[in-house]
Scaffold this active site. Structure first.
Site, PDB file in Angstrom:
ATOM      1  N   GLY A 246     -15.946  -5.801 115.881  1.00 20.49           N
ATOM      2  CA  GLY A 246     -17.032  -5.607 115.012  1.00 20.49           C
ATOM      3  C   GLY A 246     -17.198  -5.934 113.677  1.00 20.49           C
ATOM      4  O   GLY A 246     -18.176  -6.131 112.919  1.00 20.49           O
ATOM      5  N   GLU A 280     -10.100  -4.989 118.761  1.00 21.25           N
ATOM      6  CA  GLU A 280     -10.768  -5.827 119.801  1.00 21.25           C
ATOM      7  C   GLU A 280     -11.558  -7.106 118.841  1.00 21.25           C
ATOM      8  O   GLU A 280     -13.047  -7.144 118.899  1.00 21.25           O
ATOM      9  CB  GLU A 280     -11.681  -5.336 120.535  1.00 21.25           C
ATOM     10  CG  GLU A 280     -10.967  -4.362 121.512  1.00 21.25           C
ATOM     11  CD  GLU A 280     -11.921  -3.529 122.388  1.00 21.25           C
ATOM     12  OE1 GLU A 280     -13.162  -3.518 122.097  1.00 21.25           O
ATOM     13  OE2 GLU A 280     -11.508  -2.727 123.229  1.00 21.25           O
ATOM     14  N   PRO A 281     -11.283  -7.583 117.672  1.00 17.61           N
ATOM     15  CA  PRO A 281     -11.987  -8.569 116.958  1.00 17.61           C
ATOM     16  C   PRO A 281     -12.353  -9.779 117.646  1.00 17.61           C
ATOM     17  O   PRO A 281     -11.592 -10.197 118.265  1.00 17.61           O
ATOM     18  CB  PRO A 281     -10.986  -8.974 115.725  1.00 17.61           C
ATOM     19  CG  PRO A 281      -9.754  -8.460 116.306  1.00 17.61           C
ATOM     20  CD  PRO A 281      -9.754  -7.803 117.403  1.00 17.61           C
ATOM     21  N   ARG A 283     -15.622 -12.149 116.565  1.00 18.05           N
ATOM     22  CA  ARG A 283     -16.379 -12.922 115.186  1.00 18.05           C
ATOM     23  C   ARG A 283     -15.341 -13.046 114.297  1.00 18.05           C
ATOM     24  O   ARG A 283     -15.292 -14.421 113.755  1.00 18.05           O
ATOM     25  CB  ARG A 283     -17.515 -12.137 115.062  1.00 18.05           C
ATOM     26  CG  ARG A 283     -18.389 -12.834 114.033  1.00 18.05           C
ATOM     27  CD  ARG A 283     -19.426 -11.965 113.407  1.00 18.05           C
ATOM     28  NE  ARG A 283     -19.965 -11.391 114.477  1.00 18.05           N
ATOM     29  CZ  ARG A 283     -21.283 -11.704 115.149  1.00 18.05           C
ATOM     30  NH1 ARG A 283     -21.762 -12.720 114.834  1.00 18.05           N
ATOM     31  NH2 ARG A 283     -21.934 -10.801 116.080  1.00 18.05           N
ATOM     32  N   ARG A 319     -28.179 -18.031 118.300  1.00 19.82           N
ATOM     33  CA  ARG A 319     -27.973 -17.137 117.475  1.00 19.82           C
ATOM     34  C   ARG A 319     -29.408 -16.944 116.520  1.00 19.82           C
ATOM     35  O   ARG A 319     -30.081 -15.597 116.357  1.00 19.82           O
ATOM     36  CB  ARG A 319     -26.771 -16.835 116.484  1.00 19.82           C
ATOM     37  CG  ARG A 319     -25.567 -16.708 117.427  1.00 19.82           C
ATOM     38  CD  ARG A 319     -24.310 -16.469 116.701  1.00 19.82           C
ATOM     39  NE  ARG A 319     -24.373 -15.174 115.883  1.00 19.82           N
ATOM     40  CZ  ARG A 319     -24.688 -15.201 114.675  1.00 19.82           C
ATOM     41  NH1 ARG A 319     -24.934 -16.340 113.903  1.00 19.82           N
ATOM     42  NH2 ARG A 319     -24.956 -13.967 113.913  1.00 19.82           N
ATOM     43  N   CYS A 349     -38.899 -26.908 124.085  1.00 20.26           N
ATOM     44  CA  CYS A 349     -40.548 -26.510 124.164  1.00 20.26           C
ATOM     45  C   CYS A 349     -40.530 -25.203 124.001  1.00 20.26           C
ATOM     46  O   CYS A 349     -40.903 -24.209 124.938  1.00 20.26           O
ATOM     47  CB  CYS A 349     -41.033 -27.115 125.527  1.00 20.26           C
ATOM     48  SG  CYS A 349     -40.858 -28.828 125.709  1.00 20.26           S
TER      49      CYS A 349
HETATM   50  C1  LIG Z   1     -18.464  -7.951 121.812  1.00 13.43           C
HETATM   51  C2  LIG Z   1     -17.437  -6.818 121.570  1.00 13.43           C
HETATM   52  C3  LIG Z   1     -16.180  -6.887 120.786  1.00 13.43           C
HETATM   53  C4  LIG Z   1     -16.025  -8.076 119.772  1.00 13.43           C
HETATM   54  O1  LIG Z   1     -16.967  -7.915 118.503  1.00 13.43           O
HETATM   55  P1  LIG Z   1     -16.856  -8.649 117.169  1.00 13.43           P
HETATM   56  O2  LIG Z   1     -18.056  -8.299 116.450  1.00 13.43           O
HETATM   57  O3  LIG Z   1     -17.184 -10.160 118.000  1.00 13.43           O
HETATM   58  O4  LIG Z   1     -15.579  -8.615 116.742  1.00 13.43           O
HETATM   59  C5  LIG Z   1     -15.006  -6.060 120.946  1.00 13.43           C
HETATM   60  N1  LIG Z   1     -15.139  -5.025 121.826  1.00 13.43           N
HETATM   61  C6  LIG Z   1     -16.321  -4.956 122.740  1.00 13.43           C
HETATM   62  C7  LIG Z   1     -16.262  -3.758 123.914  1.00 13.43           C
HETATM   63  C8  LIG Z   1     -17.078  -5.681 122.640  1.00 13.43           C
HETATM   64  O5  LIG Z   1     -18.314  -5.749 123.693  1.00 13.43           O
END
Ligand SMILES: *Cc1c(COP(=O)(O)O)cnc(C)c1O
Length: 430
Positions: A246, A280-281, A283, A319, A349
């Site tokens: 996140g 869990e990165p 982005r 996006r 379209c």
């Molecule tokens: C999408 C997601 C992430 C990654 O989020 P980023 O904003 O891309 O870092 C990590 N964990 C879970 C459970 C997700 O659904």
């Protein structure tokens, strides 16, 4: 170039021309055509190194969120750097394995895992299931028993904190579909603890995406910690804490905390627990490592607005249409054309088909543009809407440009469609 841009890592402007590492955007577009996704290998490697360094010596595992960019060459690159993976489907697990990733470093998130996906993951020997409901836990238990395996599990806590991001990418509020509250979590850990085929190994959460502040992370970490201590006192010892992904990136002018600042404040809260830290990165590893190159097809001067119709559309990059996301759009070469304000739109379209609104550009038909910040949630969200083949993807490393996904061919689009014989077999009798 008409503006000053804060260029993302891996991209630079030299004498007015855009480069990805040592290769010019124009030469890439000439060679591989447009629309074209271009990624900098160095930018990805550097972003991963930044996360690694942020942990200092602390025991940790970085699980790249595959849904951000699932190209197997990029997964292979990250696996070679020691990355684990956060997956949300059996398809993503298959991609990780195809890329040579280690199943033992995979965590499986998501609110709706099918029996087939759970079976695949148990057989592959993943690190952990991030469980999101009582029903899911029961299903994992049944399948583990059938397969004669022990399933390592973590419960996803919904800490009910406001991530202060776009509502569509906020996931840690009570009203969101994700995770369970602390009371339910305690009951699920108890169930798992008492089962001979479930093994509680960790706890996790993920509160949203494109977060630009530390506080929501720290709030949720405190909730995780309380639950860990609570479980300890009732005899359930967990090995890891997974704080989810996140962390945001700069698309425009956002001030985003560094990985180091985030992890340092997380460790201030958690170090006394002596547990392995997981993150869990998605982005923040790939987002700014990619650009979408697109050519201006038509300049259309309207009564109240001017449009630049380009050859990339919402099917290539969703996006802007989906989240009203803002991504920088620049000319890739010096231009002597008078700048004007354009809506940069695709040929699809739909009125929602735009890449950027009110952009000041000096362009004529045939010019090349780059949409920056297109490494995450960009190609992975692309579709074939309007029967548009998906773009090619290129990984640039120094002076080398490697095709990591070929441009789709139009014939591919209906290759799996069938023509039933009964259609058109009867003569018209009118
Ligand atoms: C999408 C997601 C992430 C990654 O989020 P980023 O904003 O891309 O870092 C990590 N964990 C879970 C459970 C997700 O659904």
């Amino acid at each position: 170039m008409s503006h000053d841009h804060n260029m993302p890592d891996g991209f630079s402007v030299r004498e007015g021309s855009l480069f990805c590492e040592a290769v010019s955007a124009d030469s890439l577009a000439q060679r591989f055509a447009t629309p074209l996704y271009v990624y900098s290998q160095t930018a990805i490697t550097d972003a991963f190194a930044e996360w690694t360094e942020a942990f200092g010596g602390a025991e940790h595992l970085i699980c790249f969120a595959v849904k951000a960019n699932s190209n197997i060459a990029i997964l292979k690159l990250l696996a070679s750097l020691g990355s684990g993976f956060d997956i949300v489907s059996g398809g993503e697990l298959r991609r990780v394995l195809a890329a040579g990733g280690d199943a033992g470093k995979v965590v499986f998130s998501g609110v709706g895992k099918s029996a087939a996906e759970i079976e695949l993951a148990l057989t592959a020997g993943i690190r952990c299931f991030n469980v999101e409901s009582a029903s899911e836990l029961a299903l994992i238990e049944r399948i583990a028993r059938n397969l004669n395996k022990v399933a390592p599990i973590s419960i996803r806590l919904n800490p009910d904190v406001d991530a202060k991001t776009h509502p569509y990418i906020s996931t840690g509020l009570k009203e969101n579909k994700f995770g369970v509250d602390a009371e339910v979590a305690r009951a699920l850990y108890r169930t798992a603890h008492e089962s001979d085929v479930l093994l509680p190994v960790g706890i996790d959460c993920h509160i949203g995406s494109q977060l630009t502040e530390i506080e929501p992370f720290i709030d949720s970490v405190k909730h995780l910690k309380n639950l860990v201590l609570d479980l300890r006192s009732s005899g359930i010892e967990l090995q890891h804490i997974d704080i989810g992904g996140g962390l945001g990136i700069r698309y425009r002018d956002e001030e985003v905390p560094s990985a180091k600042v985030l992890i340092t404040s997380v460790r201030d809260q958690l170090d006394d627990l002596s547990m392995e830290l997981m993150i869990e990165p998605g982005r923040s590893i790939v987002g700014n490592a990619g650009a979408l190159l697109t050519r201006v097809m038509v300049i259309k001067e309207g009564e109240t607005k001017d449009f630049a119709v380009v050859d990339a559309a919402m099917n290539d990059l969703l996006r802007p249409a989906l989240y009203s996301a803002w991504q920088t759009i620049i000319e890739t070469a010096p231009s002597s054309v008078q700048t004007r304000v354009y809506d940069v739109v695709g040929p699809v379209c739909e009125t929602g088909d735009f890449l950027g609104k009110d952009r000041e550009l000096g362009i004529t038909e045939g010019d090349l543009l780059a949409v920056l910040g297109a490494g995450a949630y960009s190609f992975t969200m692309s579709s074939n809407y309007n029967s548009r083949p998906r773009a090619a993807e290129i990984l640039v490393s120094g002076t080398d440009a490697h095709v990591i996904r070929k441009r789709e061919r139009v014939e591919d689009l209906w290759a799996d469609e069938c023509l039933p014989e009964h259609i058109g077999s009867q003569a018209h009798d009118d």
